[in-house]
Motif scaffolding. Structure first.
Motif, PDB file in Angstrom:
ATOM      1  N   SER A  90       0.835  -1.201   0.000  1.00  0.00           N
ATOM      2  CA  SER A  90       0.000   0.000   0.000  1.00  0.00           C
ATOM      3  C   SER A  90       0.871   1.253   0.000  1.00  0.00           C
ATOM      4  CB  SER A  90      -0.910   0.012   1.223  1.00  0.00           C
ATOM      5  OG  SER A  90      -0.143   0.202   2.408  1.00  0.00           O
ATOM      6  N   ALA A  91       0.239   2.381  -0.310  1.00  0.00           N
ATOM      7  CA  ALA A  91       0.958   3.651  -0.310  1.00  0.00           C
ATOM      8  C   ALA A  91       1.445   3.993   1.098  1.00  0.00           C
ATOM      9  CB  ALA A  91       0.052   4.761  -0.842  1.00  0.00           C
ATOM     10  N   ASP A  92       0.638   3.687   2.105  1.00  0.00           N
ATOM     11  CA  ASP A  92       1.043   3.966   3.482  1.00  0.00           C
ATOM     12  C   ASP A  92       2.256   3.137   3.878  1.00  0.00           C
ATOM     13  OD1 ASP A  92       0.517   5.176   6.147  1.00  0.00           O
ATOM     14  OD2 ASP A  92       0.131   3.095   6.727  1.00  0.00           O
ATOM     15  N   GLU A  93       2.290   1.880   3.461  1.00  0.00           N
ATOM     16  CA  GLU A  93       3.444   1.029   3.755  1.00  0.00           C
ATOM     17  C   GLU A  93       4.688   1.527   3.045  1.00  0.00           C
ATOM     18  OE1 GLU A  93       1.011  -3.169   4.497  1.00  0.00           O
ATOM     19  OE2 GLU A  93       1.669  -2.591   2.485  1.00  0.00           O
ATOM     20  N   MET A  94       4.525   2.012   1.843  1.00  0.00           N
ATOM     21  CA  MET A  94       5.668   2.554   1.102  1.00  0.00           C
ATOM     22  C   MET A  94       6.227   3.789   1.796  1.00  0.00           C
ATOM     23  SD  MET A  94       6.201   0.533  -1.436  1.00  0.00           S
ATOM     24  CE  MET A  94       7.316   1.527  -2.408  1.00  0.00           C
ATOM     25  N   ARG A  95       5.333   4.634   2.311  1.00  0.00           N
ATOM     26  CA  ARG A  95       5.786   5.833   3.022  1.00  0.00           C
ATOM     27  C   ARG A  95       6.537   5.456   4.300  1.00  0.00           C
ATOM     28  NH1 ARG A  95       0.845   8.122   1.080  1.00  0.00           N
ATOM     29  NH2 ARG A  95      -0.285   7.285   2.880  1.00  0.00           N
ATOM     30  N   LYS A  96       6.030   4.460   5.024  1.00  0.00           N
ATOM     31  CA  LYS A  96       6.695   4.036   6.253  1.00  0.00           C
ATOM     32  C   LYS A  96       8.070   3.443   5.970  1.00  0.00           C
ATOM     33  CE  LYS A  96       2.533   3.122   9.007  1.00  0.00           C
ATOM     34  NZ  LYS A  96       1.718   2.073   9.680  1.00  0.00           N
ATOM     35  N   MET A  97       8.215   2.759   4.835  1.00  0.00           N
ATOM     36  CA  MET A  97       9.518   2.202   4.457  1.00  0.00           C
ATOM     37  C   MET A  97      10.424   3.251   3.831  1.00  0.00           C
ATOM     38  SD  MET A  97       8.734  -1.624   2.954  1.00  0.00           S
ATOM     39  CE  MET A  97       7.677  -1.035   1.619  1.00  0.00           C
ATOM     40  N   ASN A  98       9.827   4.372   3.429  1.00  0.00           N
ATOM     41  CA  ASN A  98      10.562   5.436   2.738  1.00  0.00           C
ATOM     42  C   ASN A  98      11.198   4.906   1.454  1.00  0.00           C
ATOM     43  OD1 ASN A  98      11.520   8.042   2.345  1.00  0.00           O
ATOM     44  ND2 ASN A  98      13.433   7.645   3.445  1.00  0.00           N
ATOM     45  N   LYS A  99      10.360   4.199   0.654  1.00  0.00           N
ATOM     46  CA  LYS A  99      10.847   3.609  -0.592  1.00  0.00           C
ATOM     47  C   LYS A  99       9.877   3.906  -1.728  1.00  0.00           C
ATOM     48  CE  LYS A  99      13.433  -0.272   1.387  1.00  0.00           C
ATOM     49  NZ  LYS A  99      13.646  -1.747   1.357  1.00  0.00           N
ATOM     50  N   THR A 100      10.386   3.804  -2.951  1.00  0.00           N
ATOM     51  CA  THR A 100       9.550   3.929  -4.139  1.00  0.00           C
ATOM     52  C   THR A 100       9.615   2.613  -4.905  1.00  0.00           C
ATOM     53  OG1 THR A 100      11.378   4.803  -5.457  1.00  0.00           O
ATOM     54  CG2 THR A 100       9.948   6.403  -4.343  1.00  0.00           C
ATOM     55  N   SER A 101       8.614   2.381  -5.747  1.00  0.00           N
ATOM     56  CA  SER A 101       8.608   1.155  -6.534  1.00  0.00           C
ATOM     57  C   SER A 101       7.705   1.332  -7.740  1.00  0.00           C
ATOM     58  CB  SER A 101       8.128  -0.033  -5.682  1.00  0.00           C
ATOM     59  OG  SER A 101       8.261  -1.244  -6.387  1.00  0.00           O
ATOM     60  N   GLU A 111       7.177   6.255 -17.282  1.00  0.00           N
ATOM     61  CA  GLU A 111       6.968   7.708 -17.290  1.00  0.00           C
ATOM     62  C   GLU A 111       5.831   8.127 -16.361  1.00  0.00           C
ATOM     63  OE1 GLU A 111       4.945   6.052 -21.072  1.00  0.00           O
ATOM     64  OE2 GLU A 111       6.820   5.777 -19.951  1.00  0.00           O
ATOM     65  N   HIS A 112       5.045   7.168 -15.872  1.00  0.00           N
ATOM     66  CA  HIS A 112       3.949   7.482 -14.967  1.00  0.00           C
ATOM     67  C   HIS A 112       4.336   7.371 -13.502  1.00  0.00           C
ATOM     68  CE1 HIS A 112       0.873   6.432 -18.362  1.00  0.00           C
ATOM     69  NE2 HIS A 112       1.475   7.606 -18.545  1.00  0.00           N
ATOM     70  N   GLY A 113       5.604   7.336 -13.255  1.00  0.00           N
ATOM     71  CA  GLY A 113       6.065   7.286 -11.869  1.00  0.00           C
ATOM     72  C   GLY A 113       6.645   5.942 -11.510  1.00  0.00           C
ATOM     73  N   GLY A 114       7.726   5.985 -10.759  1.00  0.00           N
ATOM     74  CA  GLY A 114       8.379   4.742 -10.348  1.00  0.00           C
ATOM     75  C   GLY A 114       9.296   4.239 -11.436  1.00  0.00           C
ATOM     76  N   GLY A 115      10.185   3.369 -11.081  1.00  0.00           N
ATOM     77  CA  GLY A 115      11.100   2.792 -12.054  1.00  0.00           C
ATOM     78  C   GLY A 115      11.346   1.347 -11.708  1.00  0.00           C
ATOM     79  N   LEU A 116      11.654   0.553 -12.694  1.00  0.00           N
ATOM     80  CA  LEU A 116      11.881  -0.866 -12.464  1.00  0.00           C
ATOM     81  C   LEU A 116      13.109  -1.069 -11.586  1.00  0.00           C
ATOM     82  CD1 LEU A 116      11.087  -2.733 -15.790  1.00  0.00           C
ATOM     83  CD2 LEU A 116      10.013  -3.041 -13.583  1.00  0.00           C
ATOM     84  N   GLY A 117      12.905  -1.752 -10.500  1.00  0.00           N
ATOM     85  CA  GLY A 117      14.013  -2.083  -9.619  1.00  0.00           C
ATOM     86  C   GLY A 117      14.559  -3.469  -9.962  1.00  0.00           C
ATOM     87  N   PRO A 118      15.361  -4.018  -9.093  1.00  0.00           N
ATOM     88  CA  PRO A 118      15.980  -5.330  -9.354  1.00  0.00           C
ATOM     89  C   PRO A 118      14.999  -6.466  -9.105  1.00  0.00           C
ATOM     90  CG  PRO A 118      16.634  -4.545  -7.207  1.00  0.00           C
ATOM     91  CD  PRO A 118      15.821  -3.445  -7.826  1.00  0.00           C
ATOM     92  N   LEU A 119      13.956  -6.521  -9.926  1.00  0.00           N
ATOM     93  CA  LEU A 119      12.938  -7.553  -9.737  1.00  0.00           C
ATOM     94  C   LEU A 119      13.492  -8.912 -10.148  1.00  0.00           C
ATOM     95  CD1 LEU A 119       9.792  -5.761 -11.158  1.00  0.00           C
ATOM     96  CD2 LEU A 119      10.441  -6.048  -8.798  1.00  0.00           C
ATOM     97  N   GLU A 120      13.242  -9.906  -9.330  1.00  0.00           N
ATOM     98  CA  GLU A 120      13.655 -11.262  -9.625  1.00  0.00           C
ATOM     99  C   GLU A 120      12.396 -12.114  -9.708  1.00  0.00           C
ATOM    100  OE1 GLU A 120      16.522 -12.371 -10.385  1.00  0.00           O
ATOM    101  OE2 GLU A 120      17.768 -10.635  -9.922  1.00  0.00           O
TER     102      GLU A 120
END
Length: 271
Positions: free
Chosen positions: A124-135, A259-268
């Protein structure tokens, strides 16, 4: 002028000496009362000794407790913390075949697929804020994409096993899944994961004769150990699982363009 009776200390009538007065002035106590008081004092003394030894041991064995407690208090947030439970497991190392090792077979592939079925989870967006991460964001607006590091490490173990039988996995071989780069990546993932989550179980050795009758020592890993309850963690992940049959479908249909936000991370992504 005060009378002699007023000037002299009061002495009860019928006693001939001050010693008699000392003993008479004390309230009479029953012998059982003395015993109860004596036992209470002994128990109080033992309690103090126990508290003293406990405090001393704590101070001796934990010279950096202040730093440790501070690190625990400020540990990085993870929504998966709510699913962590521990249990005592009786390790039965090398007792019977494992469904995760050995020659390639249907049972083995199914076991690994089941273990890694929650390779991608929804956050969730709230969980992302608590982790201070983007995805990467999901197209349906339900949240963001993430993955458990434990699943990532298991993915690397699976790849290392598959690399022993490249001819059995031609698709992975064509995708360079067994390349030196990926191999080095997986070794580093496992090395860091093991050191980060060090298992402090103490194992022992025992004497054993080899096939030629020669005595040798062998590591003995049997016995109890503290383990994460994997079933509880996997249940938590399954409720958030994002299913995608392959990377292309995942990128095309499930996530928003970069382009709509976020970028591909090291997905496995597991296969």
């Amino acid at each position: 002028m005060a009378s002699q009776d007023e000037q002299d200390p009061f002495i009860a009538k019928g006693f001939d000496s001050e010693d008699d007065l000392k003993y008479a002035s004390r309230p009479k106590q029953h012998p059982k009362t003395h015993l109860i008081i004596f036992i209470s004092q002994i128990l109080f003394f033992l309690l103090n000794i126990t508290l003293f030894m406990t405090t001393k041991a704590s101070n001796t064995d934990c010279t950096s407790c202040g730093a440790l407690n501070q690190n625990v208090y400020h540990s990085p947030y993870s929504p998966a913390h709510s699913a962590i439970r521990y249990k005592v497991s009786q390790d039965k190392y090398e007792e019977g075949p494992s469904p995760f090792s050995g020659v390639p077979r249907l049972e083995l592939d199914e076991a690994w697929s089941k273990l890694l079925r929650s390779s991608m989870i929804r956050l969730s967006a709230d969980e992302m804020r608590k982790m201070n991460k983007t995805s990467v964001t999901l197209k349906d607006g339900s949240g963001y994409v993430g993955y458990l590091e434990a699943i990532h490490m298991l993915h690397c173990v699976k790849r290392m096993h598959q690399a022993q039988y490249p001819e059995h996995y031609p698709k992975l071989q064509a995708e360079d899944a067994f390349s030196t780069h990926h191999w080095d990546h997986c070794l580093e993932v496992l090395r860091k994961g093991i050191m980060c989550n060090a298992d402090t179980t103490i194992n022992t050795y025992l004497w054993q004769r080899d096939s030629h009758g020669k005595l040798m020592i062998k590591g003995n890993r049997t016995g109890p150990r503290k383990c994460t309850d994997w079933d509880k963690l996997q249940e938590w992940a399954e409720d958030r699982t994002i299913y995608g049959s392959d990377r292309d479908r995942f990128l095309e249909s499930l996530v928003s363009p970069s382009e709509h936000g976020g970028g591909l991370g090291p997905l496995e992504l597991g296969t």
